[in-house]
Design a protein around this motif. Structure first.
Motif, mmCIF file in Angstrom:
data_model
loop_
_atom_site.group_PDB
_atom_site.id
_atom_site.type_symbol
_atom_site.label_atom_id
_atom_site.label_comp_id
_atom_site.label_asym_id
_atom_site.label_seq_id
_atom_site.Cartn_x
_atom_site.Cartn_y
_atom_site.Cartn_z
ATOM 1 N N LEU A 166 0.827 -1.203 0.000
ATOM 2 C CA LEU A 166 0.000 0.000 0.000
ATOM 3 C C LEU A 166 0.862 1.255 0.000
ATOM 4 O O LEU A 166 0.600 2.207 -0.753
ATOM 5 C CB LEU A 166 -0.921 -0.006 1.218
ATOM 6 N N ALA A 167 1.893 1.249 0.819
ATOM 7 C CA ALA A 167 2.776 2.415 0.890
ATOM 8 C C ALA A 167 3.508 2.615 -0.433
ATOM 9 O O ALA A 167 3.682 3.751 -0.894
ATOM 10 C CB ALA A 167 3.779 2.252 2.033
ATOM 11 N N GLY A 168 3.930 1.516 -1.063
ATOM 12 C CA GLY A 168 4.617 1.611 -2.345
ATOM 13 C C GLY A 168 3.728 2.158 -3.441
ATOM 14 O O GLY A 168 4.173 2.937 -4.298
ATOM 15 N N LEU A 169 2.455 1.767 -3.423
ATOM 16 C CA LEU A 169 1.507 2.292 -4.407
ATOM 17 C C LEU A 169 1.256 3.779 -4.173
ATOM 18 O O LEU A 169 1.205 4.582 -5.117
ATOM 19 C CB LEU A 169 0.190 1.516 -4.330
ATOM 20 N N GLU A 170 1.106 4.152 -2.919
ATOM 21 C CA GLU A 170 0.795 5.547 -2.600
ATOM 22 C C GLU A 170 1.967 6.473 -2.886
ATOM 23 O O GLU A 170 1.770 7.631 -3.289
ATOM 24 C CB GLU A 170 0.359 5.646 -1.144
ATOM 25 N N SER A 171 3.188 5.982 -2.712
ATOM 26 C CA SER A 171 4.366 6.817 -2.972
ATOM 27 C C SER A 171 4.726 6.865 -4.448
ATOM 28 O O SER A 171 5.477 7.749 -4.870
ATOM 29 C CB SER A 171 5.571 6.279 -2.187
ATOM 30 N N GLY A 172 4.213 5.915 -5.226
ATOM 31 C CA GLY A 172 4.576 5.833 -6.635
ATOM 32 C C GLY A 172 5.772 4.946 -6.899
ATOM 33 O O GLY A 172 6.145 4.727 -8.061
ATOM 34 N N GLN A 173 6.404 4.415 -5.844
ATOM 35 C CA GLN A 173 7.509 3.480 -6.054
ATOM 36 C C GLN A 173 7.021 2.267 -6.837
ATOM 37 O O GLN A 173 7.714 1.754 -7.714
ATOM 38 C CB GLN A 173 8.096 3.060 -4.702
ATOM 39 N N LEU A 174 5.811 1.808 -6.516
ATOM 40 C CA LEU A 174 5.150 0.778 -7.310
ATOM 41 C C LEU A 174 4.143 1.456 -8.239
ATOM 42 O O LEU A 174 3.313 2.247 -7.785
ATOM 43 C CB LEU A 174 4.406 -0.217 -6.412
ATOM 44 N N ALA A 175 4.220 1.112 -9.525
ATOM 45 C CA ALA A 175 3.248 1.659 -10.482
ATOM 46 C C ALA A 175 1.952 0.869 -10.475
ATOM 47 O O ALA A 175 0.934 1.340 -10.998
ATOM 48 C CB ALA A 175 3.835 1.671 -11.884
ATOM 49 N N GLY A 176 1.981 -0.305 -9.885
ATOM 50 C CA GLY A 176 0.777 -1.116 -9.839
ATOM 51 C C GLY A 176 1.055 -2.441 -9.168
ATOM 52 O O GLY A 176 2.207 -2.805 -8.899
ATOM 53 N N ALA A 177 -0.009 -3.179 -8.885
ATOM 54 C CA ALA A 177 0.115 -4.499 -8.267
ATOM 55 C C ALA A 177 -1.080 -5.343 -8.655
ATOM 56 O O ALA A 177 -2.205 -4.828 -8.775
ATOM 57 C CB ALA A 177 0.210 -4.385 -6.744
ATOM 58 N N ALA A 178 -0.829 -6.616 -8.870
ATOM 59 C CA ALA A 178 -1.886 -7.598 -9.102
ATOM 60 C C ALA A 178 -1.736 -8.672 -8.034
ATOM 61 O O ALA A 178 -0.741 -9.407 -8.022
ATOM 62 C CB ALA A 178 -1.786 -8.207 -10.497
ATOM 63 N N LEU A 179 -2.705 -8.747 -7.133
ATOM 64 C CA LEU A 179 -2.640 -9.660 -5.996
ATOM 65 C C LEU A 179 -3.819 -10.622 -6.064
ATOM 66 O O LEU A 179 -4.971 -10.207 -5.923
ATOM 67 C CB LEU A 179 -2.674 -8.881 -4.683
ATOM 68 N N ASP A 180 -3.529 -11.890 -6.264
ATOM 69 C CA ASP A 180 -4.581 -12.907 -6.282
ATOM 70 C C ASP A 180 -4.716 -13.577 -4.920
ATOM 71 O O ASP A 180 -5.621 -14.381 -4.710
ATOM 72 C CB ASP A 180 -4.265 -13.958 -7.356
ATOM 73 N N VAL A 181 -3.801 -13.255 -4.015
ATOM 74 C CA VAL A 181 -3.777 -13.865 -2.682
ATOM 75 C C VAL A 181 -3.538 -12.781 -1.644
ATOM 76 O O VAL A 181 -2.856 -11.795 -1.895
ATOM 77 C CB VAL A 181 -2.678 -14.946 -2.577
ATOM 78 N N LEU A 182 -4.121 -12.975 -0.467
ATOM 79 C CA LEU A 182 -3.909 -12.069 0.650
ATOM 80 C C LEU A 182 -3.475 -12.868 1.876
ATOM 81 O O LEU A 182 -3.604 -14.098 1.912
ATOM 82 C CB LEU A 182 -5.183 -11.276 0.949
ATOM 83 N N HIS A 183 -2.964 -12.144 2.875
ATOM 84 C CA HIS A 183 -2.417 -12.806 4.057
ATOM 85 C C HIS A 183 -3.471 -13.648 4.755
ATOM 86 O O HIS A 183 -3.223 -14.798 5.137
ATOM 87 C CB HIS A 183 -1.837 -11.751 5.000
ATOM 88 N N VAL A 184 -4.662 -13.100 4.937
ATOM 89 C CA VAL A 184 -5.761 -13.830 5.554
ATOM 90 C C VAL A 184 -6.861 -13.980 4.513
ATOM 91 O O VAL A 184 -7.289 -12.994 3.905
ATOM 92 C CB VAL A 184 -6.299 -13.096 6.791
ATOM 93 N N GLU A 185 -7.320 -15.209 4.308
ATOM 94 C CA GLU A 185 -8.356 -15.486 3.300
ATOM 95 C C GLU A 185 -9.475 -16.320 3.920
ATOM 96 O O GLU A 185 -9.195 -17.348 4.533
ATOM 97 C CB GLU A 185 -7.749 -16.234 2.108
ATOM 98 N N PRO A 186 -10.736 -15.891 3.804
ATOM 99 C CA PRO A 186 -11.139 -14.644 3.166
ATOM 100 C C PRO A 186 -10.735 -13.437 4.007
ATOM 101 O O PRO A 186 -10.605 -13.536 5.227
ATOM 102 C CB PRO A 186 -12.657 -14.770 3.083
ATOM 103 N N PRO A 187 -10.522 -12.281 3.344
ATOM 104 C CA PRO A 187 -10.113 -11.085 4.080
ATOM 105 C C PRO A 187 -11.283 -10.447 4.808
ATOM 106 O O PRO A 187 -12.450 -10.759 4.545
ATOM 107 C CB PRO A 187 -9.600 -10.167 2.965
ATOM 108 N N ARG A 188 -10.980 -9.540 5.709
ATOM 109 C CA ARG A 188 -12.015 -8.734 6.356
ATOM 110 C C ARG A 188 -12.703 -7.862 5.304
ATOM 111 O O ARG A 188 -12.087 -7.460 4.315
ATOM 112 C CB ARG A 188 -11.419 -7.824 7.432
ATOM 113 N N ALA A 189 -13.958 -7.548 5.550
ATOM 114 C CA ALA A 189 -14.697 -6.704 4.607
ATOM 115 C C ALA A 189 -14.080 -5.320 4.486
ATOM 116 O O ALA A 189 -14.201 -4.670 3.438
ATOM 117 C CB ALA A 189 -16.154 -6.592 5.046
#
Length: 313
Positions: free
Chosen positions: A240-263
């Motif tokens: 999230l921080a990388g996306l907000e700073s622009g260090q990351l131009a994008g991300a594709a995440l098919d998995v999260l730390h906890v599944e299913p995630p919180r709403a």
């Protein structure tokens, strides 16, 4: 055999009753506090993601076989199974085609900013003074560099597809390795040179949070991150921080730390125009699901015949 499938609804269609099952309990889902009762009389358990840990397994002396309905088997305490003589089988490589194609699709989506341009078609295009609307710069895949962490069936197939698109491929050496094996590139060099980084390694104590704030800061500015392996390979706050700073131009995440995630999970509601979050379905093409079912049935039949296959315990 008394066979229990703990989370049968995790497959998009039902697994047929195995021929060896004298008792067949296909459960839609099983919560942690229900596992003991569900498996109390079972000879064999099938699990996709329901965790089977040592304290639970020690209370199931009749359990002889665990079939993991996946390639990764981090949901099962393998050491405990060895101690108790429980055979654990997985389903290797069944989803390599599906996951690899998902990675390439994500590369197209992220490098070409398809999500943002889709929204422009409904908002900005009707009001445009020209025939087109320009937003974020569109980048070719040809000539870009893809860093791949993990060189198993999936990582290798991703590399073959990428090379067919004339993408330069770098396989990352283990982080912190003192020497670099032939055919691999030092981990930090891969971070620095890659326009996109895709993860295809198992989740182990050594790879947990493999990609955190430090690694993202060393990535090529404007690179994109793809994770179709395990959510805990990445620090989600760092993404999230990388996306907000622009260090990351994008991300594709098919998995999260906890599944299913919180709403209210922040990644599900973040407004970054080049963030693609999907609900752990990169593996689930029709052909992959068919192969998964076939191998699960074969694993049970082979164990019943006294010649177990795909054993990981």
């Amino acid at each position: 055999m008394n066979i229990v499938f703990l989370d049968g609804a995790s497959l998009p269609s039902a697994l047929p009753r195995p021929a060896q099952a004298t008792v067949w309990n296909l459960r839609e889902k099983t919560s942690p506090d229900q596992v003991l009762d569900a498996l109390r009389d079972a000879d064999a358990a099938i699990t996709n993601k329901v965790r089977l840990d040592r304290p639970t397994l020690e209370q199931l002396p009749g359990l002889k076989l665990i079939c993991v309905a996946a390639t990764g088997y981090d949901c099962v305490d393998i050491a405990a199974c060895r101690d108790q003589g429980i055979t654990v089988c997985n389903v290797p490589a069944y989803s390599a085609v599906s996951v690899a194609e998902s990675v390439i699709a994500s590369l197209f989506a992220l490098r070409r900013h398809l999500l943002a341009y889709r929204s422009f078609s409904a908002t900005q295009w009707p009001e445009s003074s020209h025939f087109c609307v320009h937003g974020a710069p569109i980048e070719d895949l040809q000539g870009s560099t893809l860093g791949i962490v993990g060189r198993g069936d999936i990582g290798s197939r991703v590399a073959r597809l990428a090379k067919a698109l004339e993408i330069n491929v770098l396989f990352a050496e283990h982080q912190g390795a003192q020497r670099t094996r032939e055919g691999y590139t030092a981990f930090d060099e891969v971070l620095a040179r890659s326009d996109a980084l895709t993860l295809h390694c198992p989740l182990t104590p050594q790879t947990r949070y493999l990609i955190g704030a430090g690694q993202i800061s060393r990535m090529k500015p404007g690179a994109v991150l793809i994770n179709t392996a395990r959510g805990a390979l990445v620090d989600e706050n760092a993404v999230l921080a990388g996306l907000e700073s622009g260090q990351l131009a994008g991300a594709a995440l098919d998995v999260l730390h906890v599944e299913p995630p919180r709403a209210d999970h922040p990644l599900l509601h973040h407004t970054h125009p080049n963030l693609l979050v999907t609900p752990h379905v990169a593996w689930a093409s029709q052909s992959s699901v068919a192969r998964l079912k076939t191998v699960l049935a074969s694993n049970i039949a082979a164990f019943a015949a006294g010649k177990p296959v795909n054993v990981v315990s």
